[in-house]
Structure formats: C-alpha cells, structure tokens
Design a protein around this motif. Sequence first.
Motif, PDB file in Angstrom:
ATOM      1  N   GLN A 115      15.581 -28.387 -26.374  1.00  8.19           N
ATOM      2  CA  GLN A 115      15.605 -28.388 -24.905  1.00  8.19           C
ATOM      3  C   GLN A 115      14.700 -29.467 -24.319  1.00  8.19           C
ATOM      4  O   GLN A 115      13.950 -30.129 -25.019  1.00  8.19           O
ATOM      5  CB  GLN A 115      15.269 -27.006 -24.364  1.00  8.19           C
ATOM      6  N   ARG A 116      14.816 -29.600 -22.990  1.00 13.10           N
ATOM      7  CA  ARG A 116      14.188 -30.738 -22.316  1.00 13.10           C
ATOM      8  C   ARG A 116      12.672 -30.741 -22.530  1.00 13.10           C
ATOM      9  O   ARG A 116      12.063 -31.773 -22.641  1.00 13.10           O
ATOM     10  CB  ARG A 116      14.523 -30.686 -20.824  1.00 13.10           C
ATOM     11  N   ARG A 117      12.064 -29.565 -22.538  1.00 15.83           N
ATOM     12  CA  ARG A 117      10.641 -29.474 -22.836  1.00 15.83           C
ATOM     13  C   ARG A 117      10.432 -28.887 -24.222  1.00 15.83           C
ATOM     14  O   ARG A 117       9.500 -28.132 -24.468  1.00 15.83           O
ATOM     15  CB  ARG A 117       9.931 -28.645 -21.761  1.00 15.83           C
ATOM     16  N   SER A 135      18.225 -35.343 -22.572  1.00 18.16           N
ATOM     17  CA  SER A 135      19.022 -34.113 -22.495  1.00 18.16           C
ATOM     18  C   SER A 135      19.883 -33.978 -23.736  1.00 18.16           C
ATOM     19  O   SER A 135      20.956 -34.552 -23.816  1.00 18.16           O
ATOM     20  CB  SER A 135      19.905 -34.134 -21.248  1.00 18.16           C
ATOM     21  N   LEU A 137      20.760 -30.936 -24.812  1.00 20.27           N
ATOM     22  CA  LEU A 137      21.554 -29.716 -24.628  1.00 20.27           C
ATOM     23  C   LEU A 137      22.208 -29.705 -23.260  1.00 20.27           C
ATOM     24  O   LEU A 137      21.572 -30.084 -22.290  1.00 20.27           O
ATOM     25  CB  LEU A 137      20.654 -28.483 -24.728  1.00 20.27           C
ATOM     26  N   PRO A 138      23.388 -29.197 -23.146  1.00 20.10           N
ATOM     27  CA  PRO A 138      24.254 -28.872 -24.267  1.00 20.10           C
ATOM     28  C   PRO A 138      24.898 -30.146 -24.788  1.00 20.10           C
ATOM     29  O   PRO A 138      25.133 -31.066 -24.020  1.00 20.10           O
ATOM     30  CB  PRO A 138      25.296 -27.956 -23.643  1.00 20.10           C
TER      31      PRO A 138
END
Lengths: 275, 348
Positions: A115-117, A135, A137-138
């Motif tokens: 994920q982004r973080r 990014s 995901l997805p």
Amino acid sequence: MAGGYAWLLAAPAAFLALFFAWPLVRVVWRGFTDPVLGLGNYARVFGDGPYLRVMLNTIETAATVTALCLLVAYPVAYVMAKTRGRWLQIMAALVLIPLWTSVVIRSYAWMVVFQRRGVLNDLLLATGLVDAPVSFLPGALGVHVGMVHIMLPFMVLPLLSSMRAIDGTLLRAAEVLGASPTKVFWRVFLPLSLPGLNAGVALVFMTSLGFFVTPALLGGPQHMMAAVLIEQQANTYLNWGMASALSSTLLVVTLAIYVVYLRVSGGAADAALVR
Amino acid sequence: MRRHGMTTRTTRRGVLKGAAAASAVLAFPAVLRAAPSQMVIATGGGKLEETYQKVIYAPWTAKTGIKIVGAPNTSAKLKAMVEQKAYEWDLCQVAAEFAAQAAQQGLLEPLDYGMIDKSKLLGGTAHPHFVMSDVAAYHIAWNTKNVKAGAEPKSWAEFWKAAGRRGLWKRPFQTMEVALMADGVAKDKLYPLDVERAFKSLDKIKSSTLFWNTGAQSAQILIDGEVEVSATWNGRVHDPKRAGAPVDYHFNQALFVSDAWAIPKGAPNKKEAMEFIALAMSAQSQADFAKHIPYGPTNTAALSLLDAVTKEALPSSEANFAKGSFLDVTYWADNGDRVGELFNKWTL
C-alpha cells in the motif's frame, strides 16, 4: 496395473462418482435448463457481456503466474535436490510454512506491503528511488506477486521429487562423454525433470484459474477473475443457470488447455530425450 | 436433490391416504406439534450475532425455552435448502436487496403481519416476504490527516471532485446511486436508475478510484491513508472514529441500506419464527441492538428509548434520516443481474 488389485479402486471410484461426477453432471445440465431449456445462458456467456473478457483475463493471469512460479521454483528445487541433511530440512520448512497460513491472511499481508504507506513504499522513499509513494494497489503486480507466493510450494514440491529421482550416474556419464555443464543441464537434467515440471505447471495453472480472494483483494476491478463472476451469479443474483454455464465453460476451457499442453509437453519431452 | 424431495412428498401423500383416522390430527399440525427445543438462525455473524445473542436471543430463550443456534447466512444455501426441502435454518437475516431477490424467486415464506406489528415501522420496510430490521448508511468518509477540517466533501458531487484518491465499492448497488447523485440527480429521484448516466459519471473518476471489495477493506484504506476519501458503511468507521483513528464521516446524501428478517419457504417452525421476528422487531429489542451497533432501528418507537448521543450515530434517527434516502430493493431485485453485467463490463 496388476488386474487383481483393481477392486481396491472400487470404493474411491464410487465416492468420486457420487460426490464429484454426479454433481458435475447436474451443474452442466443446469447450465442448459435453468431458467428454461435452451442455450440462453451460453448466448450470454459468448455474447458481448463481460464474460469472455473475464475468461481471457483469467487464463492470462493463470498463465503468467505459472510462468513466474516456474522461474522462481526451478532454481529453488534444483538447489534443494543437490542438498542433503539439515539444510534440506530447513529449506523444505521454508517452502512449506506459508502453506499453513490462510490465503486471506497472506493476501492482506501483501496489501500491507504494497500500500501507499506500506513497507515497500517506505523502502523506496528512504532509499530515494522515488520522491512520492507509488500506487501499487490495486494492480497486476500485487495480483501476480500474491498469487505466486501462494502457488510456489505447488511448483517446488513436484519439481523436487522429480529432480531427486534423477539418476546421478546419467549426469556423470554425460560429463565423462565430454558434455559441458550447460549441455548436461539442457540435454540430460532438464528433460529428466520434465515429469515434475509438467505436474507442477498443471497444478499451478489449474489452481490459479479458480483463484478468488487474492485477485479480489489485490487487483482492481479490471483484474476480475472467472471465479468472482461465478460467485456473483450464484450468491448475489441467485442465477444458478448462468453460474453453471460459466463454470462449465471454465471447465471445458481448462480441459482443452490441459490436453493441448500434454500433447505439446509430451512431444517436447520425447524430442529432448531422442535428440 | 429434487428427486429426494419428490420421494418425500410421495411418502407423505401415501401416509395421508393410508391412515384415514390420522387425517384429522394431521390437518392441524401446528396445534398438536410440540414446540421445537431449538431454532437455527442464520445471520452475518461476528459482532452482529454477538449482539443479537445478548439483546434478542437470550430474552427469547428466557421467554419460550427455545434455544437459538447461529449459522452463517450464505445466500446460495437458502436457495439450495428450499429447492431440496432440506432445511437447516428456521429463519435468517440477510441483506434486504438479497431478500427482495429471494422473494422474487419464491424462496421466502410470506410474513404474518397479524403477528408482527408493522404500525410503527418506517415506510417501505415491511415487505410481504421480509421485514427490514435495521438501517445502515453508505456515506462519505475521509481521512482526517489528509483532508483538512472544513475541506471534506459535503456532497457526492464534491466527493467526485476531491483531490487525491477515492474509494468506492466494487459492486453496482449503492455505487451506481452515488454516481448519479454526484452527477446532480436528486436523492429522491434516483429510481429507476439512469444506468448510462451513472456510467458516464463513474467514467470521470475511474482512474483515481480504488474499488474496494469488503467493508473491512474500506475502513482500512481510509484509516491507513491509502485513499483520501471513501464511501463506506457507518458501522465500519463508527468504532475507529471513537477510538481516535484519523477518520470522520457524515450522513449527507447517505444511501440507507438494511438487513431483513425472512423465513425460508416451507421451513418447519414457521409459527415460532414469526414470533421471533415479532420480538426482534419490537421497539425494545431494536433499541437495545442500536445501543451496541450503530445501525438504526426501523421501528420508530425504538428511537424514544434511546438517548441523544446514541441517536446521533444512528442513520434512522430523525435528524440523520432526513439527510439521505433508501436504497430501492425492488429495483435491484428486478434489475440486479442486468445492471450487474453492465457494471462488470464497465469495470474491465
């Protein structure tokens, strides 16, 4: 097989007939009869709806995952086949332990990584490789990595058993006759490991075709797999005729691919051994 | 299996023919049959079932002596059960839009509104074959670290224009409705859905939207900041917000959705199931439930049993209910498969 022991198969055969073959026949039948007798469901499957596209997606994803699994698993199995004792036990444990964790949990774990973080972005940011979080995901990356992670043991194990059965004297004979290590691998070791490779490829490909959770969690809507469509028809819309038609289509496609694969790989194995 | 079902019917007919003396008894099975010692109720499980256990199952057992056993409400199972006449559930709680679909396929027993009091129920919640038991909201929520106070989207139109990434459910129900509201359709003029217009509206945000799969996922991506804003259900963000997670929400233009009680067609303990539903739909039961889970009562009399703080979190309290509109379950029962197909095609 020795004819005298065929009766031993009677119980499993009856079990399969009752709990596998008969329900399967009913599923196929339902695809043609629910809600009305005819080809209505199949007209929808092969019409301009999303169904064919999802079938192709499914096959493409399964094929990619199988290829990636093979690339990763072959060297692993190769090293394991050459190892004995404690190290082999450790490696076998590392291959097997992921199998004890549920697919759902492993898919969520990959979400945390991607994920982004997430862990991966933190690492990329810390090393200065990227300025802003990527990014993932997805996306296809998540789907492929997640699925390869889950399917890897099913590729490693058949490969390993096949490789361990290879008679070492054959390899030494090739060396004695002047073959380079590369040549020994390509002309002797690889062809002899093909039974395991074929089993692994078939196992991973077939299982990947039916994947549900991982692509649903890690993939975008464009990564929809056939299993998701079938589940929607069966559970959400209670349209079991359509669910049956989709399942039957997937089954036929799978069998067809398998038959073609057996022909091609069988031919390749023969050719490699004869050459 | 259907064949099995036919055998059962034939046998029963044989018994009736052969035992003429017994026919008088068999004509009144409900009167003479002893009450069951236990009933199986299928629900969504988890915290929902724990709460029902506390606020409805326990009082029910105390009153009737009938124990309640929980089961997961797998939707396909309902159909299989009724088709094969092999009942595992006495009654179930399912999503109302699914209940509408099941009713249309003849899988549900008609409810006896002589036994279940519907005089105080919200309009549109008492259907012939199912009765809606709570009101949840599909609404706008945002990450409070990434969206400054005051800058949060006040409407779906603003949600569509919000900077960053947004989250929506990967299913057509509710997502199509909010897409139309984002495009300016009034909340009371949604049905029948203008499907083409909804897709055009969704086209505008497709590339900046994360389509999530489950309610748990929607809350997680909000709290982790994977998205700036997301649609989610109030039950998913209520507890995290109270626990101090960086998430907030409001009910403006919320879409109200419900769970519903229903009885599988032909299930054996129909009378007891109706009595149970009557208890579950009572003001007291619904108020007790709403104290634990922020899904509002459909029985309006329950609201007067709740304090202001609890009501603030409930979608069906007077103030919140006025801000949103109900999902039309009949529309989805009639059009779900067709619109779902178009939605799947749109997503690819």
